[in-house]
Design a protein around this motif. Sequence first.
Motif, PDB file in Angstrom:
ATOM      1  N   ASP A 298       0.825  -1.210   0.000  1.00  0.00           N
ATOM      2  CA  ASP A 298       0.000   0.000   0.000  1.00  0.00           C
ATOM      3  C   ASP A 298       0.860   1.260   0.000  1.00  0.00           C
ATOM      4  O   ASP A 298       2.086   1.186   0.106  1.00  0.00           O
ATOM      5  CB  ASP A 298      -0.865   0.035   1.269  1.00  0.00           C
ATOM      6  CG  ASP A 298      -1.841  -1.135   1.302  1.00  0.00           C
ATOM      7  OD1 ASP A 298      -2.106  -1.703   0.227  1.00  0.00           O
ATOM      8  OD2 ASP A 298      -2.308  -1.467   2.418  1.00  0.00           O
ATOM      9  N   ALA A 299       0.181   2.385  -0.076  1.00  0.00           N
ATOM     10  CA  ALA A 299       0.878   3.680  -0.070  1.00  0.00           C
ATOM     11  C   ALA A 299       1.718   3.835   1.194  1.00  0.00           C
ATOM     12  O   ALA A 299       1.226   3.604   2.299  1.00  0.00           O
ATOM     13  CB  ALA A 299      -0.134   4.810  -0.166  1.00  0.00           C
ATOM     14  N   VAL A 300       2.976   4.214   1.017  1.00  0.00           N
ATOM     15  CA  VAL A 300       3.846   4.464   2.161  1.00  0.00           C
ATOM     16  C   VAL A 300       3.577   5.868   2.692  1.00  0.00           C
ATOM     17  O   VAL A 300       3.074   6.724   1.959  1.00  0.00           O
ATOM     18  CB  VAL A 300       5.340   4.320   1.776  1.00  0.00           C
ATOM     19  CG1 VAL A 300       5.667   2.871   1.444  1.00  0.00           C
ATOM     20  CG2 VAL A 300       5.702   5.247   0.636  1.00  0.00           C
ATOM     21  N   PRO A 301       3.932   6.153   3.953  1.00  0.00           N
ATOM     22  CA  PRO A 301       3.794   7.515   4.477  1.00  0.00           C
ATOM     23  C   PRO A 301       4.891   8.409   3.894  1.00  0.00           C
ATOM     24  O   PRO A 301       5.801   7.914   3.225  1.00  0.00           O
ATOM     25  CB  PRO A 301       3.987   7.324   5.983  1.00  0.00           C
ATOM     26  CG  PRO A 301       4.822   6.097   6.114  1.00  0.00           C
ATOM     27  CD  PRO A 301       4.442   5.215   4.969  1.00  0.00           C
ATOM     28  N   PRO A 302       4.810   9.724   4.132  1.00  0.00           N
ATOM     29  CA  PRO A 302       5.890  10.607   3.663  1.00  0.00           C
ATOM     30  C   PRO A 302       7.228  10.183   4.275  1.00  0.00           C
ATOM     31  O   PRO A 302       7.260   9.740   5.423  1.00  0.00           O
ATOM     32  CB  PRO A 302       5.477  11.985   4.185  1.00  0.00           C
ATOM     33  CG  PRO A 302       4.012  11.902   4.445  1.00  0.00           C
ATOM     34  CD  PRO A 302       3.755  10.481   4.836  1.00  0.00           C
ATOM     35  N   CYS A 303       8.270  10.292   3.503  1.00  0.00           N
ATOM     36  CA  CYS A 303       9.603   9.869   3.941  1.00  0.00           C
ATOM     37  C   CYS A 303      10.288  11.068   4.611  1.00  0.00           C
ATOM     38  O   CYS A 303      10.861  11.917   3.930  1.00  0.00           O
ATOM     39  CB  CYS A 303      10.396   9.390   2.735  1.00  0.00           C
ATOM     40  SG  CYS A 303      12.044   8.784   3.144  1.00  0.00           S
TER      41      CYS A 303
END
Lengths: 367, 367
Positions: A298-303
């Motif tokens: 799934d979509a990762v959080p902001p890095c």
Amino acid sequence: MTQLSLSRRLRRTPFSQGVENFGVKSYTVYNHMLLPTVFRSIREDYRHLKEAVQVWDVSCERQIELRGPDAGRLMQHLTPRDLRSMLPGQCYYVPIVDETGGMLNDPVAVKLADDRWWISIADSDLLYWVKGLAYGGRLDVLVDEPDVSPLAVQGPRADDLMAAVFGDGVRNIRFFRFGYFEFQGRSLVVARSGYSKQGGFEIYVEGSDIGMPLWNALIEAGKRMDVHAGCPNLIERIEGGLLSYGNDMTDDNTPHECGLGRFCNTKTAIGCVGRDALLRVAKEGPVQQIRPISIEGDAVPPCDSFWPVLSKGKKVGRISSAAWSPDFDTNVAIGMVRMTHWDEGTELQVATPGGLRDATVQPAFWI
Amino acid sequence: MTQLSLSRRLRRTPFSQGVENFGVKSYTVYNHMLLPTVFRSIREDYRHLKEAVQVWDVSCERQIELRGPDAGRLMQHLTPRDLRSMLPGQCYYVPIVDETGGMLNDPVAVKLADDRWWISIADSDLLYWVKGLAYGGRLDVLVDEPDVSPLAVQGPRADDLMAAVFGDGVRNIRFFRFGYFEFQGRSLVVARSGYSKQGGFEIYVEGSDIGMPLWNALIEAGKRMDVHAGCPNLIERIEGGLLSYGNDMTDDNTPHECGLGRFCNTKTAIGCVGRDALLRVAKEGPVQQIRPISIEGDAVPPCDSFWPVLSKGKKVGRISSAAWSPDFDTNVAIGMVRMTHWDEGTELQVATPGGLRDATVQPAFWI
């Protein structure tokens, strides 16, 4: 949701009123200045950027002006890119390195005349380095930050929108070239460039007083082209392999590690401060290098900090930028990977804040 | 409410986890790093700072380390303050100026040894200027940013809290002096200094790995002293006349305009890059200068751009910082005012975003 406290130190721009009129949702701080990051949502902004046209307040791309007989000499001190064949009217992407070959910035140099340049900077006070070199080297050159704020027009309909305001002549500007175009009696530098892969222009707005008149003229002229305020888009810039100084590289890294070897002519860039340090790496190549990397799931959080890149539990690199790409149907990312694991197709793991994810090295952008 | 988009470029600190545990409400960005600005509310944080003790993540006060035989010479190049009598173990507040006398930063210099200094910087990449001067002047000195993150302990109970963690020896540190104190086998520089007028210390935490252990030790030891995470407080620092680089002054301003003439020994600071430019202003004085200014009426909004200061409709200055002060029962502000209108008691007007307000010049902080 993280809140930002405003103060004079985080400078507003000549276009801030326009940006607020469009209901900007979020900012970052870049060169001590506000840079919008979200208008509708990152994904909506992304889709719109790829289909229509956006006006971007990129005032934070501050200019350093070099003026005087030693301007060209100083410019060559800064970069391993050979500038001898560069002509007035051209823009060059130039890695800037210190005496160890570490990157201090990755700006676009704009050659206005043999004795007059602008450097359109990424996020670091490059002005201080340039002034220090000019002073230390007793060069005959004036170095300062002029009242110039870039406004970008990006997207597939950028030519039409720009032509509506500046005339059809803008259509003839070639990539990374610029011309002078009139707006309200003022002659402005207009370049075909910008921090997206969707095509477009950057207008070097000289004089804050014409900022909002120009903004309004572009928005008005663009009404029938679905124009909207926009900004550099996290997803689109990672998809396109556009690096971000401070995110993807710092002064720890050489241009070669950043895959910018093609912008280095280390042997012939006589005068470059970092030349001695870079000769060896230019010949032998780096031991780690930036790669596009896809991250499954799934979509990762902001890095917001480096994510370790692992192979069989051993650290072989780090991710510095990541986002879910609707068009690629995966998470796209930019990372630095060791030579042993940087080949296209290499299967790795990434330690995201949500746990380990499978990941794959993608073809390098520059091949 | 303005949102901030997080990315690797806005660096987290060794104490970010601790700050988040306390429910930090808002940040600013300072030296490319996150700096907390609000925990409970600016007014609650202010009251608590004046009555108890706070632990501040001021990692953003990055260090520049100068090491080598020319370290002292380079340090004197940077500032019009005469450093000849400075001893190891001392901290000096030093205006840093360029060749025109314009301020590039206003850091604290920490003299570790004759050939080793730290410069604890305000918000600009001073590292670039220092490296440029060192390179241009072919000085034998290493210049870099070490892994040192200051943690401040501020407030009337700071001595007790620090003594509980580092032992009673810290009580004997004199103002703007430092000593070495042990924590978990590591020897740390501990100075009596900090960006408030409530008293306290700054711990120069060398090695990110002991960041959270030290944070936790301070919070644990402070439980019976009403310790809380805190941060530089807008109201308290304006009340106390603590200037903020980028807000109250920029490279447009000389130290004399900023009321920092008492830190300039322009005649004897031989080697200072800006000496020639400052000799005249040091003798004749500036034509505009920073003043505390009270602004009448209700609480003003945050000052995120210069507010014009007027006299009989004519512009005679600008406000750069402002906040409602519960203790002074008025809005306190810092502004730059022309000589003709800077006398204590002069009545002026300020063009705030909400309209014109009456204002009065207060006694200068440094008299």
